[in-house]
Write a protein that holds these residues in place. Structure first.
Motif, PDB file in Angstrom:
ATOM      1  N   MET A 103     -20.128   3.742  -6.497  1.00  0.00           N
ATOM      2  CA  MET A 103     -19.036   2.776  -6.389  1.00  0.00           C
ATOM      3  C   MET A 103     -19.262   1.606  -7.342  1.00  0.00           C
ATOM      4  O   MET A 103     -18.330   1.130  -7.998  1.00  0.00           O
ATOM      5  CB  MET A 103     -18.928   2.264  -4.954  1.00  0.00           C
ATOM      6  CG  MET A 103     -17.731   1.354  -4.724  1.00  0.00           C
ATOM      7  SD  MET A 103     -16.149   2.192  -4.986  1.00  0.00           S
ATOM      8  CE  MET A 103     -15.013   0.841  -4.618  1.00  0.00           C
ATOM      9  N   GLY A 104     -20.510   1.160  -7.439  1.00  0.00           N
ATOM     10  CA  GLY A 104     -20.817   0.078  -8.365  1.00  0.00           C
ATOM     11  C   GLY A 104     -20.554   0.466  -9.803  1.00  0.00           C
ATOM     12  O   GLY A 104     -20.072  -0.340 -10.599  1.00  0.00           O
ATOM     13  N   LEU A 105     -20.876   1.711 -10.144  1.00  0.00           N
ATOM     14  CA  LEU A 105     -20.616   2.204 -11.495  1.00  0.00           C
ATOM     15  C   LEU A 105     -19.122   2.207 -11.798  1.00  0.00           C
ATOM     16  O   LEU A 105     -18.677   1.727 -12.854  1.00  0.00           O
ATOM     17  CB  LEU A 105     -21.189   3.615 -11.651  1.00  0.00           C
ATOM     18  CG  LEU A 105     -20.897   4.322 -12.981  1.00  0.00           C
ATOM     19  CD1 LEU A 105     -21.647   3.634 -14.118  1.00  0.00           C
ATOM     20  CD2 LEU A 105     -21.283   5.795 -12.899  1.00  0.00           C
ATOM     21  N   LEU A 106     -18.330   2.737 -10.861  1.00  0.00           N
ATOM     22  CA  LEU A 106     -16.894   2.906 -11.089  1.00  0.00           C
ATOM     23  C   LEU A 106     -16.118   1.601 -10.976  1.00  0.00           C
ATOM     24  O   LEU A 106     -15.163   1.374 -11.721  1.00  0.00           O
ATOM     25  CB  LEU A 106     -16.320   3.923 -10.088  1.00  0.00           C
ATOM     26  CG  LEU A 106     -16.795   5.372 -10.226  1.00  0.00           C
ATOM     27  CD1 LEU A 106     -16.251   6.220  -9.077  1.00  0.00           C
ATOM     28  CD2 LEU A 106     -16.352   5.954 -11.559  1.00  0.00           C
ATOM     29  N   ASN A 107     -16.512   0.741 -10.050  1.00  0.00           N
ATOM     30  CA  ASN A 107     -15.703  -0.444  -9.770  1.00  0.00           C
ATOM     31  C   ASN A 107     -16.206  -1.711 -10.457  1.00  0.00           C
ATOM     32  O   ASN A 107     -15.466  -2.689 -10.546  1.00  0.00           O
ATOM     33  CB  ASN A 107     -15.648  -0.695  -8.255  1.00  0.00           C
ATOM     34  CG  ASN A 107     -14.498  -1.590  -7.863  1.00  0.00           C
ATOM     35  OD1 ASN A 107     -13.336  -1.220  -7.985  1.00  0.00           O
ATOM     36  ND2 ASN A 107     -14.810  -2.779  -7.377  1.00  0.00           N
ATOM     37  N   ALA A 158      -2.906  -0.536 -10.960  1.00  0.00           N
ATOM     38  CA  ALA A 158      -2.050  -0.060  -9.875  1.00  0.00           C
ATOM     39  C   ALA A 158      -1.311   1.211 -10.263  1.00  0.00           C
ATOM     40  O   ALA A 158      -1.114   2.104  -9.427  1.00  0.00           O
ATOM     41  CB  ALA A 158      -1.045  -1.154  -9.490  1.00  0.00           C
ATOM     42  N   ILE A 159      -0.916   1.318 -11.521  1.00  0.00           N
ATOM     43  CA  ILE A 159      -0.194   2.505 -11.983  1.00  0.00           C
ATOM     44  C   ILE A 159      -1.112   3.726 -11.945  1.00  0.00           C
ATOM     45  O   ILE A 159      -0.752   4.786 -11.401  1.00  0.00           O
ATOM     46  CB  ILE A 159       0.346   2.286 -13.411  1.00  0.00           C
ATOM     47  CG1 ILE A 159       1.146   0.980 -13.500  1.00  0.00           C
ATOM     48  CG2 ILE A 159       1.182   3.482 -13.833  1.00  0.00           C
ATOM     49  CD1 ILE A 159       2.345   0.933 -12.601  1.00  0.00           C
ATOM     50  N   PHE A 160      -2.301   3.583 -12.506  1.00  0.00           N
ATOM     51  CA  PHE A 160      -3.267   4.685 -12.466  1.00  0.00           C
ATOM     52  C   PHE A 160      -3.649   5.023 -11.025  1.00  0.00           C
ATOM     53  O   PHE A 160      -3.859   6.187 -10.678  1.00  0.00           O
ATOM     54  CB  PHE A 160      -4.526   4.326 -13.259  1.00  0.00           C
ATOM     55  CG  PHE A 160      -4.346   4.364 -14.744  1.00  0.00           C
ATOM     56  CD1 PHE A 160      -3.873   5.509 -15.375  1.00  0.00           C
ATOM     57  CD2 PHE A 160      -4.649   3.260 -15.530  1.00  0.00           C
ATOM     58  CE1 PHE A 160      -3.713   5.550 -16.759  1.00  0.00           C
ATOM     59  CE2 PHE A 160      -4.495   3.294 -16.912  1.00  0.00           C
ATOM     60  CZ  PHE A 160      -4.019   4.444 -17.521  1.00  0.00           C
ATOM     61  N   GLY A 161      -3.731   3.995 -10.190  1.00  0.00           N
ATOM     62  CA  GLY A 161      -4.106   4.210  -8.797  1.00  0.00           C
ATOM     63  C   GLY A 161      -3.119   5.093  -8.057  1.00  0.00           C
ATOM     64  O   GLY A 161      -3.518   5.970  -7.280  1.00  0.00           O
ATOM     65  N   ALA A 198     -12.401   4.289  -8.715  1.00  0.00           N
ATOM     66  CA  ALA A 198     -13.201   3.606  -7.699  1.00  0.00           C
ATOM     67  C   ALA A 198     -12.446   3.530  -6.376  1.00  0.00           C
ATOM     68  O   ALA A 198     -13.039   3.682  -5.295  1.00  0.00           O
ATOM     69  CB  ALA A 198     -13.573   2.208  -8.179  1.00  0.00           C
ATOM     70  N   ALA A 199     -11.146   3.284  -6.445  1.00  0.00           N
ATOM     71  CA  ALA A 199     -10.349   3.217  -5.218  1.00  0.00           C
ATOM     72  C   ALA A 199     -10.353   4.558  -4.493  1.00  0.00           C
ATOM     73  O   ALA A 199     -10.397   4.611  -3.254  1.00  0.00           O
ATOM     74  CB  ALA A 199      -8.923   2.794  -5.556  1.00  0.00           C
TER      75      ALA A 199
END
Length: 298
Positions: A77-81, A109-112, A172-173
């Motif tokens: 998570m630390g790597l991604l976020n 938000a769009i990618f999410g 990450a989300a």
């Protein structure tokens, strides 16, 4: 997935405050980059933020996870976020204006929405969401000016790096929803930032060497702002607003951040954005509003 919630006056004020804090963080990061290298700036951000959150957790007497699997989750998570997006965006800010960086950041938000539709059955792409995503990508395309990419230069590469950072945020989300949804928000944030600091330390020592502490006062003030207030403090405020407002309403913070960042960049660093940036942001904002309404209805 999310129940519809009404924004009270207090929640609105906290949402606006969060947007202002994050909006000003782009300027603080840019000021620090005048004195310290990119990797070192990211190390300062995650290290001091993690330390601050653990102090809060100890004060609240919350249990600290001891399961190695949980700490493995924190590392990823630390790597991604943090590690990837913070580093990519900080490097991009060396060549891209503060305000433009904040506009491109809204693409998270769009990618999410797109990635959530790929990974989760309850996040399907409805016609409304497709419209919001389409307008979002159109806005981003206009903002960066796709014709500019006929000749690659540091500014174009900086914009690509920033967009890559937003994609990492979106992944990450997904990771957080799958692996971290049962953890208390403070523990999740502190563990993630601790994992980030563990990953950043050897990279910093290899690339930048041992960090110096003889820095100008304005650099330390910038570090203190983006590490303690815009990272540690903002995480705590974000989770509070998320609980009170719901994920659909909290998406509105992405509309508050760019105007603040643009204003601060203009006032402090005399930055001026091309007209296409404002046109693109307007279209992107409409797309985000559509996505926000669609999520509140779920």
């Amino acid at each position: 997935m999310t129940s519809q919630k009404t924004l009270t006056a207090r929640t609105w004020s906290e949402l606006i405050l969060l947007g202002v804090i994050w909006g000003m963080s782009f300027l603080a990061i840019r000021i620090a980059l005048d004195t310290i290298p990119v990797i070192t700036s990211v190390f300062h951000r995650v290290f001091w933020a993690a330390l601050a959150l653990w102090i809060v957790i100890i004060f609240q007497r919350q249990p600290v996870p001891s399961d190695p699997k949980v700490w493995g989750i924190f590392l990823i998570m630390g790597l991604l976020n943090n590690v990837l997006p913070f580093s990519l965006m900080a490097w991009g800010q060396l060549y891209v204006e503060t305000g433009l960086t904040s506009i491109l950041n809204a693409a998270t938000a769009i990618f999410g929405v797109l990635l959530a539709a790929l990974f989760f059955r309850d996040e399907r792409l409805t016609k409304t969401r497709l419209l919001g995503v389409g307008l979002g990508f159109l806005g981003v395309s206009i903002t960066i000016g796709l014709r500019q990419f006929s000749n690659l230069n540091p500014s174009n590469l900086g914009q690509v790096a920033i967009l890559a950072g937003t994609l990492s945020y979106a992944f990450a989300a997904i990771w957080a929803r799958i692996h971290m949804s049962t953890l208390p928000p403070q523990i999740a944030a502190a563990g993630m930032l601790t994992g980030s600091a563990i990953l950043m330390t050897p990279v910093m020592l290899l690339v930048d060497g041992v960090p110096t502490f003889t820095l100008p006062l304005q650099t330390w003030l910038a570090i203190a702002y983006y590490a303690l207030l815009a990272t540690a403090g903002a995480y705590l405020l974000y989770y509070r607003v998320l609980q009170q407002a719901g994920s659909g309403n909290v998406l509105l913070v992405t509309l508050i951040i760019p105007p603040i960042a643009i204003l601060m960049g203009a006032l402090v660093r005399d930055e001026a954005l091309p007209p296409r940036a404002f046109i693109g942001f307007t279209i992107l904002a409409i797309g985000l509003l559509i996505l926000s309404r669609s999520r509140r209805r779920d």
